[in-house]
Design an enzyme around this catalytic site. Structure first.
Site, PDB file in Angstrom:
ATOM      1  N   CYS A  76       0.849  -1.183   0.000  1.00 34.65           N
ATOM      2  CA  CYS A  76       0.000   0.000   0.000  1.00 34.65           C
ATOM      3  C   CYS A  76       0.890   1.240   0.000  1.00 34.65           C
ATOM      4  O   CYS A  76       1.815   1.348   0.802  1.00 34.65           O
ATOM      5  CB  CYS A  76      -0.878  -0.045   1.247  1.00 34.65           C
ATOM      6  SG  CYS A  76      -1.554   1.525   1.752  1.00 34.65           S
ATOM      7  N   GLU A  77       0.618   2.150  -0.906  1.00 33.88           N
ATOM      8  CA  GLU A  77       1.460   3.347  -0.996  1.00 33.88           C
ATOM      9  C   GLU A  77       1.225   4.315   0.157  1.00 33.88           C
ATOM     10  O   GLU A  77       2.022   5.228   0.364  1.00 33.88           O
ATOM     11  CB  GLU A  77       1.249   4.054  -2.331  1.00 33.88           C
ATOM     12  CG  GLU A  77      -0.108   4.654  -2.549  1.00 33.88           C
ATOM     13  CD  GLU A  77      -0.285   5.208  -3.949  1.00 33.88           C
ATOM     14  OE1 GLU A  77      -1.018   6.194  -4.070  1.00 33.88           O
ATOM     15  OE2 GLU A  77       0.287   4.666  -4.917  1.00 33.88           O
ATOM     16  N   HIS A  78       0.165   4.134   0.922  1.00 29.22           N
ATOM     17  CA  HIS A  78      -0.114   5.052   2.026  1.00 29.22           C
ATOM     18  C   HIS A  78       0.623   4.683   3.303  1.00 29.22           C
ATOM     19  O   HIS A  78       1.039   5.563   4.053  1.00 29.22           O
ATOM     20  CB  HIS A  78      -1.620   5.105   2.299  1.00 29.22           C
ATOM     21  CG  HIS A  78      -2.400   5.605   1.131  1.00 29.22           C
ATOM     22  ND1 HIS A  78      -3.590   5.029   0.728  1.00 29.22           N
ATOM     23  CD2 HIS A  78      -2.146   6.591   0.245  1.00 29.22           C
ATOM     24  CE1 HIS A  78      -4.045   5.666  -0.332  1.00 29.22           C
ATOM     25  NE2 HIS A  78      -3.187   6.610  -0.654  1.00 29.22           N
ATOM     26  N   HIS A  79       0.787   3.378   3.574  1.00 28.90           N
ATOM     27  CA  HIS A  79       1.425   2.937   4.816  1.00 28.90           C
ATOM     28  C   HIS A  79       2.605   2.002   4.572  1.00 28.90           C
ATOM     29  O   HIS A  79       3.260   1.593   5.513  1.00 28.90           O
ATOM     30  CB  HIS A  79       0.400   2.234   5.719  1.00 28.90           C
ATOM     31  CG  HIS A  79      -0.763   3.096   6.059  1.00 28.90           C
ATOM     32  ND1 HIS A  79      -1.985   2.982   5.430  1.00 28.90           N
ATOM     33  CD2 HIS A  79      -0.885   4.124   6.931  1.00 28.90           C
ATOM     34  CE1 HIS A  79      -2.812   3.888   5.910  1.00 28.90           C
ATOM     35  NE2 HIS A  79      -2.174   4.595   6.815  1.00 28.90           N
ATOM     36  N   GLN A 117      -4.978  -0.469  -4.640  1.00 29.92           N
ATOM     37  CA  GLN A 117      -5.603  -1.559  -5.384  1.00 29.92           C
ATOM     38  C   GLN A 117      -6.403  -1.057  -6.581  1.00 29.92           C
ATOM     39  O   GLN A 117      -6.403  -1.671  -7.645  1.00 29.92           O
ATOM     40  CB  GLN A 117      -6.505  -2.374  -4.448  1.00 29.92           C
ATOM     41  CG  GLN A 117      -7.132  -3.579  -5.122  1.00 29.92           C
ATOM     42  CD  GLN A 117      -7.888  -4.445  -4.155  1.00 29.92           C
ATOM     43  OE1 GLN A 117      -7.523  -4.563  -2.988  1.00 29.92           O
ATOM     44  NE2 GLN A 117      -8.955  -5.066  -4.623  1.00 29.92           N
ATOM     45  N   HIS A 145      -5.931  -6.166   3.133  1.00 29.77           N
ATOM     46  CA  HIS A 145      -4.982  -5.068   3.327  1.00 29.77           C
ATOM     47  C   HIS A 145      -4.504  -5.023   4.778  1.00 29.77           C
ATOM     48  O   HIS A 145      -5.305  -4.829   5.691  1.00 29.77           O
ATOM     49  CB  HIS A 145      -5.649  -3.740   2.955  1.00 29.77           C
ATOM     50  CG  HIS A 145      -5.904  -3.624   1.490  1.00 29.77           C
ATOM     51  ND1 HIS A 145      -5.200  -2.754   0.687  1.00 29.77           N
ATOM     52  CD2 HIS A 145      -6.761  -4.281   0.666  1.00 29.77           C
ATOM     53  CE1 HIS A 145      -5.624  -2.870  -0.563  1.00 29.77           C
ATOM     54  NE2 HIS A 145      -6.575  -3.789  -0.599  1.00 29.77           N
ATOM     55  N   CYS A 147      -2.865  -2.751   6.160  1.00 29.28           N
ATOM     56  CA  CYS A 147      -3.038  -1.425   6.744  1.00 29.28           C
ATOM     57  C   CYS A 147      -4.399  -1.303   7.421  1.00 29.28           C
ATOM     58  O   CYS A 147      -4.588  -0.484   8.315  1.00 29.28           O
ATOM     59  CB  CYS A 147      -2.846  -0.321   5.704  1.00 29.28           C
ATOM     60  SG  CYS A 147      -3.930  -0.437   4.280  1.00 29.28           S
TER      61      CYS A 147
END
Length: 185
Positions: A76-79, A117, A145, A147
């Protein structure tokens, strides 16, 4: 991706967490973590042309081709936490088919990048469409996920489903339904 720079960064992360990167259990961890991250993000070093490598073959088949249950592992690019799942990919050929393993390799190439995703699903569909010039392409991804499971709301049984339908799969309800039935959705 410089192994030396990544190693140094992981060393700093471990130190900033309050750990001693030189203690027995953590010796070598910064370099191992750096190598793991290089592996997990190897999709940045690949191209669609390189992956397909000319594996397109003339065919008179104009019926749906499906590759389902392709395992995928992404971050995941956020976490920067993993999401893990499977992709189901279909296309309707127009004069040529792609080598079977190439479909899975396309999924892997895009999954092995920092990702969300929704974008991953679109990138796979667009790539297959551009390579095959298919009458239609469909991609469904279902993933768990970390995250959402390990932090934040901590929902262990949740999963995310995303889909992209192009061409005949978008335009024809019957074509879309056939695909969804064949993948068990």
């Amino acid at each position: 991706m410089s192994l030396e720079n990544l190693t140094r960064n992981y060393h700093d992360i471990i130190s900033n967490l309050g750990e001693d990167p030189e203690r027995d259990g953590l010796k070598g961890t910064p370099q191992r973590a750096a190598k793991a991250m290089q592996f997990l993000c190897r999709g940045y070093d690949q191209s669609l042309e390189e992956i397909v490598n000319g594996a397109l073959f003339a065919s008179t088949n104009d019926e749906m081709v499906i590759v389902k249950d392709i395992e995928l592992y992404s971050l995941c690019e956020h976490h920067m936490l993993p999401f893990i799942g499977k992709a189901h990919v279909a296309y309707i050929p127009t004069g040529k088919v792609i080598g079977l393993s190439k479909v899975a390799r396309i999924v892997d190439m895009y999954a092995r990048r920092l990702q969300i995703q929704e974008n991953l699903t679109r990138e796979i569909a667009d790539a297959l469409q551009s390579v095959t010039n298919a009458k239609g392409v469909a991609v469904v991804i279902e993933a768990k996920h970390m995250c959402m499971m390990m932090r934040g709301v901590e929902k262990q049984n949740s999963s995310m489903h995303s889909s992209v339908m192009l061409g005949a799969f978008r335009e024809s309800f019957n074509t879309r339904q056939e695909f969804l039935q064949l993948i068990g959705r």
